[in-house]
Every structure is written in structure tokens, then in C-alpha cells.
Design a protein around this motif. Structure first.
Motif, mmCIF file in Angstrom:
data_model
loop_
_atom_site.group_PDB
_atom_site.id
_atom_site.type_symbol
_atom_site.label_atom_id
_atom_site.label_comp_id
_atom_site.label_asym_id
_atom_site.label_seq_id
_atom_site.Cartn_x
_atom_site.Cartn_y
_atom_site.Cartn_z
ATOM 1 N N PHE A 969 1.022 -1.150 0.075
ATOM 2 C CA PHE A 969 -0.031 -0.132 0.032
ATOM 3 C C PHE A 969 0.909 1.328 -0.098
ATOM 4 O O PHE A 969 0.468 2.354 -0.506
ATOM 5 N N PHE A 970 2.069 1.224 0.764
ATOM 6 C CA PHE A 970 2.917 2.343 0.844
ATOM 7 C C PHE A 970 4.017 2.333 -0.055
ATOM 8 O O PHE A 970 4.779 3.186 -0.052
ATOM 9 N N GLU A 971 3.976 1.505 -1.134
ATOM 10 C CA GLU A 971 4.716 1.430 -2.299
ATOM 11 C C GLU A 971 6.344 1.203 -1.547
ATOM 12 O O GLU A 971 7.500 1.672 -2.200
ATOM 13 N N LEU A 972 6.380 0.244 -0.766
ATOM 14 C CA LEU A 972 7.629 -0.329 -0.258
ATOM 15 C C LEU A 972 8.277 -1.382 -1.124
ATOM 16 O O LEU A 972 7.308 -2.437 -1.134
ATOM 17 N N GLU A 973 9.131 -1.456 -1.460
ATOM 18 C CA GLU A 973 9.835 -2.757 -1.999
ATOM 19 C C GLU A 973 10.318 -3.669 -1.124
ATOM 20 O O GLU A 973 11.497 -3.884 -1.338
ATOM 21 N N THR A 974 9.522 -4.066 -0.723
ATOM 22 C CA THR A 974 9.699 -5.358 0.470
ATOM 23 C C THR A 974 8.603 -6.123 0.804
ATOM 24 O O THR A 974 7.582 -5.657 0.505
ATOM 25 N N GLU A 975 8.733 -7.302 1.246
ATOM 26 C CA GLU A 975 7.927 -8.006 1.892
ATOM 27 C C GLU A 975 7.666 -7.637 3.302
ATOM 28 O O GLU A 975 8.406 -7.146 3.967
ATOM 29 N N TRP A 976 6.477 -8.021 3.793
ATOM 30 C CA TRP A 976 6.215 -7.961 5.348
ATOM 31 C C TRP A 976 7.159 -8.928 6.079
ATOM 32 O O TRP A 976 7.472 -9.880 5.914
ATOM 33 N N LYS A 977 7.762 -7.949 7.000
ATOM 34 C CA LYS A 977 8.532 -8.431 7.920
ATOM 35 C C LYS A 977 8.039 -8.355 9.498
ATOM 36 O O LYS A 977 8.091 -7.185 9.832
ATOM 37 N N SER A 978 7.734 -9.529 9.922
ATOM 38 C CA SER A 978 7.231 -9.365 11.571
ATOM 39 C C SER A 978 8.227 -9.558 12.621
ATOM 40 O O SER A 978 9.260 -10.013 12.218
ATOM 41 N N VAL A 979 8.029 -9.029 13.523
ATOM 42 C CA VAL A 979 8.729 -8.962 14.614
ATOM 43 C C VAL A 979 8.514 -10.159 15.805
ATOM 44 O O VAL A 979 9.318 -10.194 16.947
ATOM 45 N N GLY A 980 7.345 -10.857 15.437
ATOM 46 C CA GLY A 980 7.030 -11.688 16.609
ATOM 47 C C GLY A 980 5.430 -12.238 16.473
ATOM 48 O O GLY A 980 4.890 -11.773 15.693
ATOM 49 N N GLU A 981 5.076 -12.998 17.428
ATOM 50 C CA GLU A 981 3.821 -13.432 17.397
ATOM 51 C C GLU A 981 2.906 -12.339 18.303
ATOM 52 O O GLU A 981 3.334 -12.207 19.420
ATOM 53 N N TYR A 982 1.587 -12.162 17.845
ATOM 54 C CA TYR A 982 0.898 -11.405 18.589
ATOM 55 C C TYR A 982 0.101 -12.049 19.650
ATOM 56 O O TYR A 982 0.234 -13.254 19.729
ATOM 57 N N LYS A 983 0.029 -11.167 20.819
ATOM 58 C CA LYS A 983 -0.601 -11.564 21.976
ATOM 59 C C LYS A 983 -1.528 -10.817 22.526
ATOM 60 O O LYS A 983 -1.329 -9.502 22.464
ATOM 61 N N LYS A 984 -2.737 -11.236 22.634
ATOM 62 C CA LYS A 984 -3.795 -10.404 22.990
ATOM 63 C C LYS A 984 -3.510 -9.657 24.148
ATOM 64 O O LYS A 984 -3.020 -9.965 25.261
ATOM 65 N N PRO A 985 -3.662 -8.531 24.181
ATOM 66 C CA PRO A 985 -3.345 -7.456 25.540
ATOM 67 C C PRO A 985 -4.137 -7.785 26.475
ATOM 68 O O PRO A 985 -5.333 -8.080 26.544
ATOM 69 N N ARG A 986 -3.877 -7.454 27.904
ATOM 70 C CA ARG A 986 -4.287 -7.726 29.106
ATOM 71 C C ARG A 986 -5.299 -6.784 29.054
ATOM 72 O O ARG A 986 -5.535 -5.639 28.471
ATOM 73 N N SER A 987 -6.492 -7.141 29.900
ATOM 74 C CA SER A 987 -7.630 -6.418 30.073
ATOM 75 C C SER A 987 -7.476 -5.423 31.540
ATOM 76 O O SER A 987 -7.344 -6.118 32.513
ATOM 77 N N VAL A 988 -7.548 -4.427 31.544
ATOM 78 C CA VAL A 988 -7.689 -3.509 32.803
ATOM 79 C C VAL A 988 -8.777 -3.741 33.506
ATOM 80 O O VAL A 988 -8.859 -4.169 34.814
ATOM 81 N N ILE A 989 -9.986 -4.067 32.834
ATOM 82 C CA ILE A 989 -11.283 -4.348 33.501
ATOM 83 C C ILE A 989 -11.156 -5.548 34.368
ATOM 84 O O ILE A 989 -11.687 -5.841 35.390
ATOM 85 N N GLU A 990 -10.687 -6.604 33.530
ATOM 86 C CA GLU A 990 -10.719 -7.996 33.948
ATOM 87 C C GLU A 990 -9.545 -7.887 35.275
ATOM 88 O O GLU A 990 -9.991 -8.573 36.295
ATOM 89 N N GLU A 991 -8.652 -7.468 35.233
ATOM 90 C CA GLU A 991 -7.461 -7.389 36.258
ATOM 91 C C GLU A 991 -7.800 -6.632 37.617
ATOM 92 O O GLU A 991 -7.564 -7.082 38.572
ATOM 93 N N PHE A 992 -8.615 -5.350 37.496
ATOM 94 C CA PHE A 992 -8.837 -4.684 38.434
ATOM 95 C C PHE A 992 -10.399 -4.420 39.004
ATOM 96 O O PHE A 992 -10.906 -3.933 39.817
ATOM 97 N N ASN A 993 -11.142 -5.449 38.156
ATOM 98 C CA ASN A 993 -12.475 -5.309 38.666
ATOM 99 C C ASN A 993 -12.946 -5.753 40.242
ATOM 100 O O ASN A 993 -12.618 -6.621 40.567
ATOM 101 N N VAL A 994 -13.937 -4.939 40.563
ATOM 102 C CA VAL A 994 -14.506 -5.114 41.776
ATOM 103 C C VAL A 994 -15.841 -5.397 41.520
ATOM 104 O O VAL A 994 -16.743 -4.335 41.088
ATOM 105 N N VAL A 995 -16.475 -6.274 42.016
ATOM 106 C CA VAL A 995 -17.902 -6.855 41.831
ATOM 107 C C VAL A 995 -18.604 -6.341 43.011
ATOM 108 O O VAL A 995 -18.390 -6.669 44.050
ATOM 109 N N SER A 996 -19.874 -5.438 42.841
ATOM 110 C CA SER A 996 -20.620 -5.231 43.949
ATOM 111 C C SER A 996 -21.881 -6.247 44.309
ATOM 112 O O SER A 996 -21.979 -7.303 43.638
ATOM 113 N N PHE A 997 -21.814 -6.436 45.831
ATOM 114 C CA PHE A 997 -22.833 -7.579 46.263
ATOM 115 C C PHE A 997 -23.866 -6.683 46.904
ATOM 116 O O PHE A 997 -23.896 -5.727 47.359
#
Length: 997
Positions: A969-997
Motif C-alpha cells: 500500500f505504501f509502495e515499499l519494495e519489500t515483503e512483510w517482515k514481522s517482529v514476532g507473534e501477537y498476544k492479546k493485550p491484558r484487560s484493565v477491566i478484568e484485572e482490577f474489577n471489583v464486583v458489587s454485592f
């Protein structure tokens, strides 16, 4: 003919008198110098030192051509939050990023008035005289005397049609108002220019009184010569001008020393510079050492982008000075743990003659060390005979190490370095410095600051925007040069001696009219004028107008018991323990706090990969909305909470970053775009707000939108980064509809694309409309269902930004490596550590393409940017010897190694020999503080670290996705070069959630 220079510092006041007809002799024309303690009484301090040098030199006072004074009084009032010296200011418009304590002192009423210009010179709206006069009345009724006027694109308003006319109308209505126009203060970038204008207005009353005191001191010395003040760039300004623009004198103290050093060494202002070397000035005082590089023009290198004064980001020219806590009064200590000797950063300062051991005190200082070493004779050497030789050697080694590192940090190239050593504390350096070819102590080096004031030249500087479409660029350039020369002559420069010393042409991004910022500086010697009437004071004030018994009182005596209000300078994340901070998450809803905003902004900068607009500006807007509204309305929910039938809307900023930095929007343009699309589609309500891109300012714009509609932001976005076009939304890549698509401004104009034959055509149509709307607008696409968002959006990216920002701030707070901190929460690969040596920009396509070249750092340079714990770790890689090339279209597109020899043969065409990362993977360039650098921020000499992060699999999951998001798309004369395997980001909501009772 003689000139007198005075430098009023926080500790000492220095004076020097020069014979201008003997500037080429061995003493450089210096007839006498004097140093005395700075007093709280401004008049007496100046009178004392000037009287002393006049007495020592025995010159005819009628032949004194001018008196030039440099002072830190004005900047100190800001830095110290001194209520005695600061005035409340009415602003058009507000105090967005002022530290709390300073804002409390100076904030007055705020008014938004019609007016301002577009990037192409059109009026945003006409001035409304009745509106302006109403504001003037309200300001006067509030008891405010000082007013700051800030107009959009005032750098375009060369004839003062808006700001100056507004000023005239304000004063016509209320003659007692003192009005400062931002066009006199700085160039483009509204927020930083606005801040500088406010500070100037806040200090205006104190500046006028102070300069009145300077004039009175001149009068009492029977000097009838003109009075000048030295400015931040080392040049002179008439006292009358300085009284109205005191902010331009804030950094005159360090600059005087730099200019004086160059002159005393015989380098002059470019006429005798060492062309094959770089010159670094080291000014060692009693408490600190200031280090700065001199340009070939003989003037100090100016700081890039912005300078913070008292915690406020400003946009006026100041020298780039590195200050370290090392001076003649620095305390010397020995560690109880390992016996390491350290010098500074604390100092006995002006108490040196009472506290140092050689003067009978009990504190071991750096001056005691050099006396004990037998390098100089000051005080009583017998009092330091007992200092152990090991301690002396250790202290000297630490002094040497600190100075070597400081000089190395201020180098601009690998060329040999010549150091000019000045200042009263320069005696503490007794050893040769590694990496320095020669260390020179010019004559009168201990009074370089006063000499710098005495020999300062006159400058004329312009900072304007010119529209070059259908114009000859050379004609426009020459006209700008002439304007700078005319400004210098008007300021008192000798017309026959004026030269252009700085030329900058900076094309603005994503504009079709070739709008270009011109920064031109002309410098000339002060014109020798006929002797003035001895009955006349500087600037036309008659002796009889001043009562000779009317002492100018210091601010302390006028304050009547008032004390300086040294409140907290804190911004949201300062003073907070980031490690223990917990976001407010209840029942899976994350309620945003000011701290969260700052952390997300830092992380959005990293995810912006060089583009996405300024997260800093949008963070300030968000904080203001949060402060004024119901904090519960600004909230985030997880993407999993969406129902399939839920409706999610999008709204973002669209246009040129250089324009949005100046035309700071009120946010209503985005709301208008959303409402326009919803109206067309008949959508009465929606359940969520999703960011088009998490990178840059658009990653934060969703929060004010959340508050506006009282609907939550969904923890995801449509790119996982920043990209330059609307084609790059992941749902659109996978066939989801974009249309209808609306673009709107804050004036009620809106345009909608209903049908188009391709996403590329939509981008073209919207871009053309955006240009018509001033190149900065709000945009919104077709709302999408919860089902589509869950399938095609990049999840948890708001959380990812928060964690990235937290890692950077935590690393700074804990003094750990920020790359290690980032790696602990997301996959990241360090691609390079180096120094920017070249930035090439091209706007021929209507948007900015460019290429950044980064070279390796030396081992010592690495110590400035990489903590020792990281460099000593087992996983630390040895330094790369090749250069790294990073092309960009606002966003960084790839990173590849190039051969230094090939680069130096032809920098423009040197090709990468090994690619290490390309889009769609993320490439970010981080500064020494861990904050991301946008592509507009890149400049020579920045020490940076480059990281790569893997893109979401949606970008590699199909050939079409990789075509749109990858190199093709950007007219770069190269193939895609990746730096590694994607990992789903952590969720702030999951980590810090406080449940009301």
C-alpha cells in the motif's frame, strides 16, 4: 566608545565594560569587570557593579554607548510561583496545561471571541466589535488589568487584522487594559504559544516595574546612553520592548555566558568559528554547570519544539542548555556502602565563603578539593591538608566524569570538540577531558556572562506561514529574509552589518496549498549613534520626570508581608505511586480518572507509531472535560459486553496534524459528524463508542465523546495502531460498509459521502472536503453492530495503551529500563538504540513522506538512555554498527539496516540491506524518557530507542488485509517482515474489577 554589560543572577551580579575600538586585542577590549552578591534591591545591585567598573576603568561616562542587562528575575517569578510578582490574566482562550498552583495564581476570566484564520489565510469568522467590547467591560469589572489575546494561525496574520485589531478594540473600550498578542510571542502551535503569551501577560506588571528600576539605576549613575536587555537567543532588545515582552529575556543568563565565551575566545559571531570542529561552552558556576553547543553562526543551538518554564509548555526561542548539579560550591560526599566519592548535586552556593573548609567552615566542597590538590590558591590551604589523597582523586574523577557525560550529551556530530570553559567555578576542572580535543579558558572567563551582555548584537526574527501555491518560492524566501533584516534594523542594528544567520523552511503536512512555515533570523552589530542629550534618560525619559529620591523598591518591600505562594506544581501523575495505583473498575465498568487519561495518552503515543495526532493536546482536552463534568459519564466497557444487536458509533479527528496543533478544536466537530451520520441513518440511540484508531490523539478523543453522549467507550479500536487513511479500518478491510461517512467542522458545516466506487475514492473525497474545511475537522463513519465489532475490531487496545503508559511512567519513577517494563506487559522487540543523524521530508504528494536515519551510540551515550542494570544484564545485545533507516508517511512504515558507507555516498538513495520490521507491525521511536516521538518531532541529535510490536492477526489474516495494511500500500519494495507473534493485550477491566454485592 564603551559598552557596559550587566548580568543579574540569582547569586551574583556581574558587570563588564568594554572598549569597542579594542575588541581585537588580547584582552578583547575588556577594561574592567566586577562581581558582587545579588541584592533584593534591584537598583542598588546594578548601581554597585556598574559604579565599580566605571571607577576601575576611569572612562568618560558620556562616551558609554549603551548599557545592556541580562536578568533572571522574570523567569524566577514563574518558577517560584511568586504571588508578589505575578498578575492574574484574562485570556482569550484558557489555561489548559498549567500546573495547579501556578494556574491558581494567574488564572483570570476566559473569553472565546469570533475571529482567527484558516491555514490558507481565509477568515474562520470575522471579528465582532460588540463582542470584544463586551469582553473588555467584563474584564475591567473583574478587576483584571492584563489580557492575553490568542488567535488561530496568528502567524499568518502578518498585518494584525485580527489580534492587533482585537487589542485596539479592547483598549478603546477600556484604556487601562494591558494586552499581549500571541503573534508577538511565538509561531505555530496554539497551545504552546498561548501558554507563553499568558506567562508574558502575568509577568508584565513586574517587568515594567523592574525595568523602571533599571532605568533609575542608569540615571543615578549619570549615564545618558540607551538601555537594552539581553534576550534568550543572545541578542539585544530595547528596554521599552523588553518591558512589554519580558518572556523573551527568560533565558538571557545562560545565553550571556555562552555568547561571552565565544567572544572572549575570539570566535566572534561566525567570523572566526572553527569550521571543522564543534564548539561546546561549559559554564561552571557556584551551584550548576550549563552546557550548550554553539552553531556556526556563533549563537547557541536552540531548543527544539517546546520548552517548559515552571512546568508550562511554551513555544518561544530558548537555547538548548543542559544543566547539571555541579559547581564550585558542590558538596563532596563518600558513600558509607562502597566508599564511592560523589560531587553534588547539592551545593552551599552563595555560602561558599563561610561554609567551605578553606574559609573556616565544615563542609567539604569541590573548591576545597582543587585547593587540597594544589591546583589553585584560594582561602587557607592548610585547612584542607587532612583531606585524604584517595578522596581527592575520587572527587576529581567524579567531576571529570560528570563534565564528560554532559559534553557528550550536547554534541551534535562526531566531529572533534573544542570546549570553552567559563564561569567562576571553572577552577574545579583540573584534568583533561576524554573526547575533547582542546579545553580553552578565554581571558576574563569568570565574567563571560557580563561580557556577553556587553557585546550582544541586535536580531530581527520572523516566524510566519506563507502559502506557496502558484508562487515563486525564491521570491517568498527573499521577502522573508528582507523582513527579518528590516526587523533587525528597526531594533537598532547597523544596516551595513546585518546578515541572515538562520533560515528554516518547514512544509506543513497534508495541505494542498504548499503552506510553509518560514523562520528567519537576521543579526547585526548595534549601531553607533551620536551621543544623546545628556539630560535625557534611555528611551526618551527625561531626568526631571523621575524624582532622584524615589528609590525603586524591590517587590519584597511592596508586598507588605505577602509571601511567595509556592504551591504544588503537580500534574495528575506526579506525586502518585504508579506501582500501587489502581484504576476504578466496578462491575466490569472502568471509570476514567485523570491519572488514567495521562497513562493512556502515553500509551497511545507508542501505539501511534509516529502519527495519529497529538495525544498530549487531546489528553488536556479530556482532563478539562473530566474536571468540569460528571466523572461517571466517562467510562469503558469490555468488548465482550456488547450484544450482537448493539450499535456502536465512531468519531475521530481528521486532517493535518500541523493544523490541528494550531486550530485546537472544541470537540463539537466530532459530535456534529456523528449526529449527521446518525440522522441520515435514523439512529436514535447507540450503546457504545469505538475509536477508529488507538494511536495518537484519536485514541483519546473517544473519552470526551463518551461524556457528551453518556455512553461507554468500548475497549477496542479499528486499527490496533495509527494509520494515515480511513481505508485502514479492519472492518472495512473485511468488507464492512463505511458509508455514509460525514465530515464536519465547529462552525456547523458538514459534508456527507453517500456512495463511492471504492474505499480509496471515499478517502479522496473526504480529504478534498477536509481541505475546504481548513484541514482539521471531525469525521464519523457508518455505525456498526456489536456483532461486527466483536468480530473485526482489535480487542483491549485502550487497556493496552494504559498498560504501555503505566510501564513508561513506572520505569521513570522506579529508575528501571522502560523497554523491559514494556516487555513485561506486551510482546516487544528492541530494534535499535541510536541517535538521529538525518531526517528527510517530502510533501510533493500532498502529504508528508520522509525518511529518518539513526546511527549507533557510543558506550558513554548509551549510559544516558539505557540504565546500567539493563546494559549489564545477560540478555543485553552488543551495539549494532550499521545505521537504521525508517521511512514514514506520518506513521513509521519500516525499519531496515543500511551500510554507513553507502549512506554517506548518497544519503537519498542508500537502500536497506536487511529489513527488520515493516507495517502492519508497529514501529515506535521512543525518546530518552520513554515517551513516543511523532514523525514531526524527529530532529538531528535525538537519542532514541526503536521498538517493534506484532500486529493483530486480522492484518495478516487475508491477502487484502496485508495489501492494505502492509508494504504494498505504501509502495515499499519489500515483503512483510514481522517482529514476532501477537498476544492479546491484558484487560484493565478484568484485572482490577471489583464486583458489587
Amino acid at each position: 566608545m564603551y559598552r557596559i554589560g550587566v548580568d543579574v543572577g540569582g547569586t551574583n551580579t556581574d558587570a563588564a565594560i568594554l572598549d569597542i575600538n579594542a575588541l581585537d586585542n588580547e584582552s578583547r577590549g575588556v577594561l574592567a569587570t566586577c562581581k558582587t552578591a545579588t541584592t533584593s534591591h534591584v537598583t542598588l545591585g546594578i548601581q554597585t557593579v556598574v559604579k565599580e567598573v566605571l571607577g576601575r576603568s576611569k572612562v568618560d561616562r558620556s562616551k558609554v554607548l549603551n548599557l545592556a542587562i541580562g536578568t533572571t528575575h522574570f523567569v524566577n517569578a514563574i518558577v517560584e510561583n511568586d504571588a508578589r510578582r505575578l498578575s492574574r490574566v484574562a485570556v482569550i482562550p484558557p489555561f489548559s496545561d498549567f500546573p495547579y498552583a501556578l494556574r491558581e495564581l494567574v488564572e483570570g476570566p476566559t473569553f472565546y471571541l469570533d475571529g482567527g484564520l484558516e491555514i490558507d489565510g481565509r477568515e474562520i469568522s470575522s471579528l465582532n466589535p460588540d463582542q470584544i467590547k463586551g469582553a473588555a467591560t467584563a474584564i475591567a469589572q473583574a478587576g483584571i488589568e492584563y489580557v492575553a489575546v490568542i488567535g488561530v494561525f496568528s502567524a499568518l496574520d502578518q498585518h494584525g487584522l485580527h489580534e492587533e485589531r482585537c487589542k485596539a478594540l479592547l483598549q478603546e473600550s477600556e484604556p487601562k487594559l494591558s494586552v499581549v498578542c500571541s503573534g508577538q510571542i511565538g509561531g505555530t502551535g496554539l497551545l504552546a504559544r498561548e501558554n507563553a503569551t499568558i506567562l508574558n501577560a502575568a509577568i508584565l506588571g513586574f517587568a515594567r516595574r523592574t525595568i523602571k528600576g533599571f532605568r533609575l539605576a542608569t540615571s543615578k549613575l549619570d549615564l545618558a546612553c540607551p538601555l537594552y536587555l539581553t534576550q534568550n537567543d543572545g541578542t539585544l532588545t530595547d528596554a521599552a520592548v523588553a518591558a512589554e515582552l519580558p518572556i523573551k529575556t527568560f533565558a538571557s543568563g545562560p545565553t550571556n555566558s555562552l555568547m561571552g565565551a565565544a567572544f572572549l575566545q575570539g570566535l566572534g559571531h561566525g567570523d572566526r568559528m572553527l569550521s571543522d570542529k564543534q564548539v561546546v561552552v561549559v559554564d561552571i558556576g557556584g551551584t550548576t554547570t550549563d552546557v550548550c553547543s554553539l552553531l556556526p553562526s556563533g549563537f547557541p543551538r536552540q531548543a527544539p519544539n517546546f520548552v517548559e518554564v515552571g512546568g508550562v509548555r511554551t513555544a518561544f526561542s530558548m537555547p538548548e542548555v543542559l544543566s547539571i548539579g555541579l559547581g564550585g560550591g558542590s558538596r563532596v560526599r563518600v558513600s558509607d556502602n562502597d566508599g564511592t566519592v560523589s560531587v553534588g548535586p547539592d551545593s552551599v552556593a552563595h555560602r561558599l565563603t563561610s561554609d567551605a573548609m578553606i574559609f573556616g567552615g565544615s563542609v567539604l566542597t569541590s573548591t576545597d578539593i582543587v585547593v587540597a590538590a594544589g591546583s589553585t590558591e584560594i582561602g587557607d590551604p592548610d585547612k584542607v591538608k587532612s583531606v585524604p589523597s584517595k578522596l581527592i582523586a575520587g572527587a576529581r574523577a567524579d567531576i571529570k566524569r560528570q563534565l564528560e557525560r554532559a559534553i557528550d550529551r550536547m554534541k551534535v556530530s562526531s566531529a572533534p570538540v573544542s570546549v570553552l570553559l567559563v564561569g567562576g567555578g571553572s577552577i574545579i576542572l583540573t584534568d583533561e577531558l576524554d573526547g575533547v580535543e582542546e579545553c580553552l579558558r578565554p581571558p576574563h572567563h569568570d565574567s563571560a556572562n557580563a561580557v556577553g551582555a556587553a557585546i550582544a548584537k541586535v536580531a530581527g526574527e520572523i516566524d510566519i506561514i506563507e502559502i506557496l501555491a502558484d508562487r515563486d518560492e525564491n521570491v517568498a524566501t527573499n521577502a522573508a529574509k528582507k523582513a527579518a533584516i528590516d526587523a533587525a534594523v528597526a531594533g537598532g542594528a547597523d544596516e551595513s552589518d546585518v546578515k541572515i544567520v538562520e533560515v528554516k523552511k518547514i512544509p506543513l503536512q497534508y495541505v494542498t496549498n504548499k503552506a510553509t512555515r518560514f523562520v528567519m533570523k537576521a543579526v547585526g552589530s548595534l549601531k553607533v549613534r551620536d551621543s544623546p542629550d545628556p539630560n535625557t534618560l534611555p528611551n526618551g525619559t527625561l531626568h526631571r520626570e523621575l524624582d532622584p529620591d524615589d528609590e525603586f523598591q524591590s517587590e519584597a518591600s511592596k508586598a507588605e508581608g505577602n509571601i511567595a505562594q509556592k504551591g504544588s506544581m503537580a500534574k495528575p501523575t506526579l506525586g502518585i505511586d504508579i506501582a500501587t495505583y489502581r484504576p476504578n473498575v466496578k462491575d466490569s465498568v472502568w471509570y476514567i480518572s485523570p491519572i488514567d487519561v495521562i497513562l493512556i495518552a502515553s500509551g497511545a503515543g507508542v501505539l501511534g507509531t509516529g502519527g495519529g495526532g497529538s495525544p498530549y493536546h487531546m489528553a488536556l482536552y479530556t482532563l478539562d472535560v473530566l474536571r468540569k463534568g460528571d466523572p461517571g459519564r466517562m467510562r469503558i466497557v469490555p468488548v465482550e459486553s456488547l450484544k450482537d444487536e448493539d450499535v456502536c458509533v465512531f468519531g475521530s479527528g481528521y486532517g493535518a496534524p500541523s493544523v490541528s496543533d494550531e486550530r485546537v478544536g472544541a470537540g463539537t466537530d466530532i459530535f456534529a459528524a456523528i449526529d449527521t451520520v446518525n440522522g441520515i441513518m435514523g439512529i436514535k440511540d447507540f450503546q457504545g463508542i469505538v475509536a477508529d484508531e488507538i494511536g495518537g490523539g484519536n485514541g483519546i478523543v473517544t473519552f470526551p465523546t463518551s461524556a457528551r453522549y453518556d455512553r461507554p467507550v468500548v475497549d477496542c479500536d479499528l486499527m490496533g495502531r495509527a494509520y494515515p487513511t480511513l481505508e485502514h479500518g479492519t472492518p472495512y478491510v473485511y468488507g464492512q460498509p463505511v458509508l455514509p461517512f460525514a465530515i464536519a467542522d465547529c462552525k456547523g458545516n458538514a459534508s456527507v459521502v453517500v456512495t463511492a466506487d471504492s474505499n480509496k475514492r471515499i478517502e479522496t473525497l473526504i480529504r478534498q472536503t477536509c481541505v475546504e474545511l481548513g484541514n482539521s475537522a471531525g469525521a464519523a463513519g457508518r455505525p456498526l453492530s456489536g456483532e461486527v465489532i466483536k468480530k473485526y475490531a482489535i480487542p483491549n487496545t485502550v487497556s493496552q495503551a494504559w498498560y504501555l503508559g503505566r510501564a513508561v511512567h513506572l520505569a521513570r519513577q522506579s529508575k528501571i529500563d522502560f523497554i523491559d517494563a514494556i516487555a513485561s506487559i506486551t510482546p516487544v522487540k528492541q530494534l535499535y538504540t541510536g541517535k538521529v543523524i538525518d531526517v528527510i521530508r517530502d510533501v510533493s504528494r500532498g502529504y508528508t513522506m520522509g525518511r529518518c536515519i539513526i546511527a549507533p551510540l557510543s558506550a558513554d551515550e548509551e549510559a544516558d538512555i539505557i540504565p546500567s542494570s539493563a546494559r549489564l544484564s545477560d540478555g543485553y545485545q552488543s551495539r549494532e554498527t550499521r545505521y537504521l533507516a525508517i521511512p514514514f508517511q506520518n506513521e513509521y512504515l519500516s525499519a531496515g539496516f543500511i551500510s554507513p558507507s553507502e549512506y554517506h555516498k548518497n544519503p537519498a538513495v542508500a537502500e536497506e540491506e536487511e529489513m527488520v520490521c515493516t507495517v502492519p507491525d508497529l514501529i515506535s521511536i521512543l525518546g530518552s524518557d520513554g515517551e513516543a516521538l511523532g514523525s514531526p518531532d524527529l530532529r538531528y541529535g535525538l537519542k532514541v530507542r526503536v521498538i517493534g510490536m506484532p500486529a493483530h492477526p486480522l492484518w495478516s489474516g487475508s491477502a487484502e488485509a496485508l495489501r492494505v495494511g502492509g508494504p504494498e500500500f505504501f509502495e515499499l519494495e519489500t515483503e512483510w517482515k514481522s517482529v514476532g507473534e501477537y498476544k492479546k493485550p491484558r484487560s484493565v477491566i478484568e484485572e482490577f474489577n471489583v464486583v458489587s454485592f
